[in-house]
Design a protein around this motif. Structure first.
Motif, PDB file in Angstrom:
ATOM      1  N   ARG A  39       0.884  -1.167   0.000  1.00 52.37           N
ATOM      2  CA  ARG A  39       0.000   0.000   0.000  1.00 52.37           C
ATOM      3  C   ARG A  39       0.924   1.221   0.000  1.00 52.37           C
ATOM      4  O   ARG A  39       1.824   1.326   0.842  1.00 52.37           O
ATOM      5  CB  ARG A  39      -0.894   0.008   1.245  1.00 52.37           C
ATOM      6  CG  ARG A  39      -1.718   1.283   1.430  1.00 52.37           C
ATOM      7  CD  ARG A  39      -2.763   1.442   0.336  1.00 52.37           C
ATOM      8  NE  ARG A  39      -3.442   2.724   0.459  1.00 52.37           N
ATOM      9  CZ  ARG A  39      -4.545   2.936   1.185  1.00 52.37           C
ATOM     10  NH1 ARG A  39      -5.078   1.926   1.877  1.00 52.37           N
ATOM     11  NH2 ARG A  39      -5.112   4.113   1.216  1.00 52.37           N
ATOM     12  N   VAL A  40       0.717   2.142  -0.930  1.00 51.52           N
ATOM     13  CA  VAL A  40       1.667   3.228  -1.149  1.00 51.52           C
ATOM     14  C   VAL A  40       1.037   4.588  -0.849  1.00 51.52           C
ATOM     15  O   VAL A  40      -0.120   4.855  -1.191  1.00 51.52           O
ATOM     16  CB  VAL A  40       2.200   3.212  -2.603  1.00 51.52           C
ATOM     17  CG1 VAL A  40       3.228   4.314  -2.811  1.00 51.52           C
ATOM     18  CG2 VAL A  40       2.817   1.849  -2.914  1.00 51.52           C
ATOM     19  N   HIS A  48       3.747  -3.083   3.445  1.00 53.28           N
ATOM     20  CA  HIS A  48       3.284  -4.343   2.869  1.00 53.28           C
ATOM     21  C   HIS A  48       1.881  -4.670   3.368  1.00 53.28           C
ATOM     22  O   HIS A  48       1.555  -4.473   4.535  1.00 53.28           O
ATOM     23  CB  HIS A  48       4.247  -5.487   3.217  1.00 53.28           C
ATOM     24  CG  HIS A  48       4.154  -6.620   2.248  1.00 53.28           C
ATOM     25  ND1 HIS A  48       3.128  -7.547   2.286  1.00 53.28           N
ATOM     26  CD2 HIS A  48       4.935  -6.967   1.184  1.00 53.28           C
ATOM     27  CE1 HIS A  48       3.289  -8.419   1.306  1.00 53.28           C
ATOM     28  NE2 HIS A  48       4.380  -8.092   0.620  1.00 53.28           N
ATOM     29  N   GLN A  49       1.078  -5.190   2.472  1.00 52.20           N
ATOM     30  CA  GLN A  49      -0.326  -5.456   2.793  1.00 52.20           C
ATOM     31  C   GLN A  49      -0.503  -6.582   3.817  1.00 52.20           C
ATOM     32  O   GLN A  49      -1.589  -6.751   4.371  1.00 52.20           O
ATOM     33  CB  GLN A  49      -1.098  -5.766   1.507  1.00 52.20           C
ATOM     34  CG  GLN A  49      -1.203  -4.564   0.591  1.00 52.20           C
ATOM     35  CD  GLN A  49      -1.908  -4.868  -0.717  1.00 52.20           C
ATOM     36  OE1 GLN A  49      -2.550  -5.901  -0.849  1.00 52.20           O
ATOM     37  NE2 GLN A  49      -1.794  -3.964  -1.676  1.00 52.20           N
ATOM     38  N   ASP A  87      -3.179   0.251   5.920  1.00 50.49           N
ATOM     39  CA  ASP A  87      -3.958   1.325   5.311  1.00 50.49           C
ATOM     40  C   ASP A  87      -4.179   2.491   6.283  1.00 50.49           C
ATOM     41  O   ASP A  87      -5.029   3.349   6.050  1.00 50.49           O
ATOM     42  CB  ASP A  87      -5.314   0.791   4.840  1.00 50.49           C
ATOM     43  CG  ASP A  87      -6.112   0.140   5.964  1.00 50.49           C
ATOM     44  OD1 ASP A  87      -5.538  -0.084   7.059  1.00 50.49           O
ATOM     45  OD2 ASP A  87      -7.293  -0.149   5.752  1.00 50.49           O
ATOM     46  N   GLN A  88      -3.382   2.545   7.362  1.00 51.00           N
ATOM     47  CA  GLN A  88      -3.576   3.558   8.397  1.00 51.00           C
ATOM     48  C   GLN A  88      -2.493   4.632   8.418  1.00 51.00           C
ATOM     49  O   GLN A  88      -2.498   5.499   9.287  1.00 51.00           O
ATOM     50  CB  GLN A  88      -3.618   2.878   9.780  1.00 51.00           C
ATOM     51  CG  GLN A  88      -4.723   1.855   9.942  1.00 51.00           C
ATOM     52  CD  GLN A  88      -6.093   2.476   9.778  1.00 51.00           C
ATOM     53  OE1 GLN A  88      -6.400   3.484  10.403  1.00 51.00           O
ATOM     54  NE2 GLN A  88      -6.919   1.876   8.923  1.00 51.00           N
ATOM     55  N   TYR A  89      -1.559   4.599   7.483  1.00 51.98           N
ATOM     56  CA  TYR A  89      -0.443   5.559   7.554  1.00 51.98           C
ATOM     57  C   TYR A  89      -0.904   6.987   7.268  1.00 51.98           C
ATOM     58  O   TYR A  89      -1.738   7.226   6.393  1.00 51.98           O
ATOM     59  CB  TYR A  89       0.671   5.193   6.565  1.00 51.98           C
ATOM     60  CG  TYR A  89       1.847   6.142   6.663  1.00 51.98           C
ATOM     61  CD1 TYR A  89       2.779   6.018   7.688  1.00 51.98           C
ATOM     62  CD2 TYR A  89       2.006   7.199   5.756  1.00 51.98           C
ATOM     63  CE1 TYR A  89       3.840   6.903   7.805  1.00 51.98           C
ATOM     64  CE2 TYR A  89       3.064   8.084   5.872  1.00 51.98           C
ATOM     65  CZ  TYR A  89       3.977   7.936   6.901  1.00 51.98           C
ATOM     66  OH  TYR A  89       5.017   8.823   7.019  1.00 51.98           O
ATOM     67  N   ARG A  90      -0.339   7.930   8.007  1.00 50.09           N
ATOM     68  CA  ARG A  90      -0.570   9.353   7.773  1.00 50.09           C
ATOM     69  C   ARG A  90       0.762  10.089   7.837  1.00 50.09           C
ATOM     70  O   ARG A  90       1.561   9.853   8.755  1.00 50.09           O
ATOM     71  CB  ARG A  90      -1.510   9.937   8.837  1.00 50.09           C
ATOM     72  CG  ARG A  90      -2.920   9.335   8.842  1.00 50.09           C
ATOM     73  CD  ARG A  90      -3.684   9.706   7.583  1.00 50.09           C
ATOM     74  NE  ARG A  90      -5.043   9.155   7.614  1.00 50.09           N
ATOM     75  CZ  ARG A  90      -5.369   7.950   7.165  1.00 50.09           C
ATOM     76  NH1 ARG A  90      -4.436   7.154   6.658  1.00 50.09           N
ATOM     77  NH2 ARG A  90      -6.607   7.525   7.221  1.00 50.09           N
ATOM     78  N   PHE A  91       1.012  10.956   6.867  1.00 46.25           N
ATOM     79  CA  PHE A  91       2.236  11.757   6.902  1.00 46.25           C
ATOM     80  C   PHE A  91       2.176  12.729   8.083  1.00 46.25           C
ATOM     81  O   PHE A  91       1.087  13.153   8.494  1.00 46.25           O
ATOM     82  CB  PHE A  91       2.417  12.522   5.590  1.00 46.25           C
ATOM     83  CG  PHE A  91       2.992  11.683   4.492  1.00 46.25           C
ATOM     84  CD1 PHE A  91       4.352  11.446   4.420  1.00 46.25           C
ATOM     85  CD2 PHE A  91       2.161  11.105   3.534  1.00 46.25           C
ATOM     86  CE1 PHE A  91       4.884  10.657   3.410  1.00 46.25           C
ATOM     87  CE2 PHE A  91       2.679  10.319   2.514  1.00 46.25           C
ATOM     88  CZ  PHE A  91       4.053  10.094   2.454  1.00 46.25           C
ATOM     89  N   PRO A  92       3.322  13.086   8.650  1.00 46.52           N
ATOM     90  CA  PRO A  92       3.339  13.985   9.813  1.00 46.52           C
ATOM     91  C   PRO A  92       2.852  15.382   9.458  1.00 46.52           C
ATOM     92  O   PRO A  92       3.040  15.857   8.335  1.00 46.52           O
ATOM     93  CB  PRO A  92       4.812  14.000  10.227  1.00 46.52           C
ATOM     94  CG  PRO A  92       5.557  13.683   8.959  1.00 46.52           C
ATOM     95  CD  PRO A  92       4.683  12.694   8.228  1.00 46.52           C
TER      96      PRO A  92
END
Length: 453
Positions: free
Chosen positions: A161-162, A187-188, A194-199
Motif C-alpha cells: 500500500r503506497v 506491505h499489505q 492502510d492507516q499511515y498518515r504523513f506527519p
C-alpha cells in the motif's frame, strides 16, 4: 552478482543489531541522511548501497565503528541480486536528476531513472515490511505525474500500500525552502497497512539566523515596515513569488541580475558609476528584450534602430559608452545585449545575498549557487532606501559571507559533530544531494506507529 546466501553470511552479529527497535537497509546512501534519522529512532542498519567513492568515505567515517564494521556494503545496486529478508524498512534517495528541472528531465529514459526498476525487483524478492523513498518535487509535477503513478502501480503489484506527499524541509524545523517527494510503502500483510498518515508540519517558523554563528553577525532587532503591494510591484505581483515572500513586505534577499527588475534586484549599472540616462537606457533594454517583435529567443539583443524608436534622441555613442563600461556587449549583427546574460551567474561572482533575518534559504543543490549571507541586517522605509542601505552598508563594505559546508550541514539537519568531506566544494555537493534528516525522522516515526515498533 551478490546472492542472498552471500549477503546472509555477511550479516553482522553484534549487540547493536540485536538490541535495536527495528532493522533497515540504506540504498543510495549518500552520506547517510536517512541513516542518521533512523538511528535516532533506534534502528540498526544491516546493509548499505553507494557507488560514489567520495560519499562512501564520508558515510563509513561517520557511521561504521568497531561494533558494525562487518556491516554489508552492497556496492552497485544494479549488481545486487537480492536483499536480506526479514527487514523492517528499506530506505533510499533514488537518484533524482532524471526528474529534476535542474537536470534534463529524461525520466525513465535516463539510466539513473531506470534504477527504480532495480529497487522494485529487489523489494519483490525480499518483501521487507515497508519502505521510504525520497525524490525531487519534479517527480510529482504534471509532466511526470504518469511516471509517478506508474511507480505506485509497480509497488502495489508486489504487495504494498503506497502513500506519497510533497514535504518542505522548512515545515520540520529547517530554514530551507526544500520540497521533496516522499514515497512510503507498507506491505499489505502488515495489519494497519492502510492507516499511515504523513506527519503534520511543526509550525516552528525557523529563520536563517538559527544556523548561524552569532559571533560573526551584527544582528540588531529590525522591525519590517508594511508597504502597499503597488509600491513594491508597480501594481503587478509576480506569479513566481513563493510562500516565504510576503506581498506587503520588502524581500529578505537581494538578487544580482541584469535580466530582472524586482524591488531588491541589483543591476550592474547600480554597482558602477552611471548616469540617470544610462540607467534609463539599460532599463529600456531590460523591459523590451523579451518582446517577440525583436526575435524568438527568451531574451533578444536589440539594434540601434530598435532602441532609437524606444528612446528619444538616442545616440550610438551612448550605447558604445555602455559597451565600454562592460554593461552591454555588441553582437555581430550588430545589436546590443547585456554582458551579464545568465541569471544564475549573477554579477561579479555574486548571485544572491540573504539577510540573516531571512525566513529561509532556497533549496541546496549539488551544483550549488553563488549565494551569500549578509553579516548584518538593514532597514528601509521604501524600496529605494532599502536598496541604497544594502549597497552602502553591506555590499560595498563586504559585509557578507559565502554559504559554506558548515551552513549546508545545519540546513540539512545533520548534527554539528558530523565529519563532512575535507574539500569544501565536495562537502557542499554532498549535502546538496542529501536528504533532510528531521523530515525523514518524522516520516519514519509515523511509519513505526503503523508497524507497531
Amino acid at each position: 552478482m551478490k546472492t542472498l546466501e552471500a549477503v546472509q553470511l555477511q550479516l553482522p552479529l553484534n549487540l547493536a543489531v540485536h538490541s535495536s527497535r527495528f532493522t533497515f537497509i540504506d540504498l543510495f546512501a549518500g552520506i547517510g541522511g536517512f541513516r542518521i534519522a533512523l538511528n535516532n529512532l533506534g534502528g540498526s542498519c544491516l546493509a548499505y548501497s553507494e557507488i560514489d567513492k567520495e560519499a562512501l568515505k564520508v558515510y563509513q567515517a561517520n557511521h561504521l565503528s568497531y561494533l558494525n564494521q562487518d556491516e554489508i556494503s552492497l556496492g552497485d545496486i544494479t549488481q545486487v541480486d537480492q536483499l536480506p529478508t526479514g527487514v523492517d524498512i528499506v530506505v533510499g534517495g533514488v537518484p533524482c536528476q532524471p526528474w529534476s528541472v535542474a537536470g534534463k528531465l529524461k525520466g525513465f529514459d535516463d539510466p539513473r531513472g531506470k534504477l527504480w526498476f532495480n529497487v522494485i525487483s529487489l523489494l519483490a524478492k525480499s518483501q521487507p515490511k515497508s519502505f521510504i523513498f525520497e525524490n525531487v518535487r519534479g517527480l510529482a509535477s504534471p509532466k511526470n505525474r504518469e511516471n509517478l503513478e506508474f511507480l505506485i502501480q509497480q509497488f502495489e503489484q508486489i504487495g504494498y500500500r503506497v502513500y506519497w506527499e510533497v514535504i518542505n524541509a522548512y515545515d520540520f524545523g529547517l530554514p530551507q525552502n526544500r520540497e521533496r517527494v516522499f514515497i512510503v510503502g507498507i506491505h499489505q500483510r502488515i495489519k494497519g497497512h492502510d492507516q499511515y498518515r504523513f506527519p503534520a508540519p511543526l509550525k516552528t517558523n525557523p529563520r536563517l539566523l538559527d544556523i548561524l554563528d552569532p559571533k560573526q553577525f551584527d544582528l540588531e532587532p529590525i522591525e519590517k515596515v508594511k508597504l502597499d503591494p503597488d509600491i513594491l510591484f508597480g501594481g503587478v505581483i509576480p506569479p513566481s513569488r513563493n510562500r516565504f515572500q510576503k506581498d506587503d513586505e520588502l524581500n529578505d534577499f537581494f538578487v544580482f541580475s541584469d535580466l530582472r527588475n524586482g524591488h531588491t534586484t541589483i543591476h550592474s549599472w547600480d554597482l558602477i558609476k552611471t548616469t540617470a540616462r544610462e540607467k534609463m537606457i539599460c532599463l529600456t533594454i531590460l523591459k523590451n528584450r523579451r518582446r517577440k517583435q525583436y526575435g524568438e529567443k527568451d531574451g533578444n539583443p536589440l539594434s540601434y534602430d530598435d532602441l532609437s524608436q524606444l528612446i528619444s534622441g538616442l545616440k550610438v555613442e551612448e550605447l558604445e559608452a555602455l559597451v565600454e563600461k562592460k554593461i552591454l556587449r555588441k553582437t555581430v549583427e550588430p545589436k546590443y545585449e547585456f554582458v551579464n546574460s545568465k541569471n544564475m551567474s549573477g554579477i561579479n561572482g555574486v548571485y544572491r545575498v540573504f539577510l540573516p533575518t531571512s525566513t529561509t534559504l532556497p533549496t541546496l543543490t549539488a551544483t550549488g549557487a553563488k549565494d551569500f549571507i549578509a553579516t548584518r541586517s538593514i532597514h528601509g522605509d521604501n524600496p529605494e532606501d532599502y536598496k541604497r542601505a544594502f549597497l552602502t552598508q553591506i555590499y560595498r563594505k563586504g559585509k557578507y559571507l559565502p554559504i559554506v559546508a558548515k551552513h549546508a550541514c545545519r540546513l540539512q539537519g545533520f548534527p554539528d559533530d558530523f565529519k563532512y568531506h575535507p574539500r569544501e566544494e565536495v562537502a557542499k555537493k554532498q549535502f546538496g544531494n542529501a536528504v533532510p534528516v528531521p523530515v525523514v525522522e518524522f516520516v519514519a516515526k509515523e511509519l513505526l506507529k503503523v508497524l507497531l515498533i
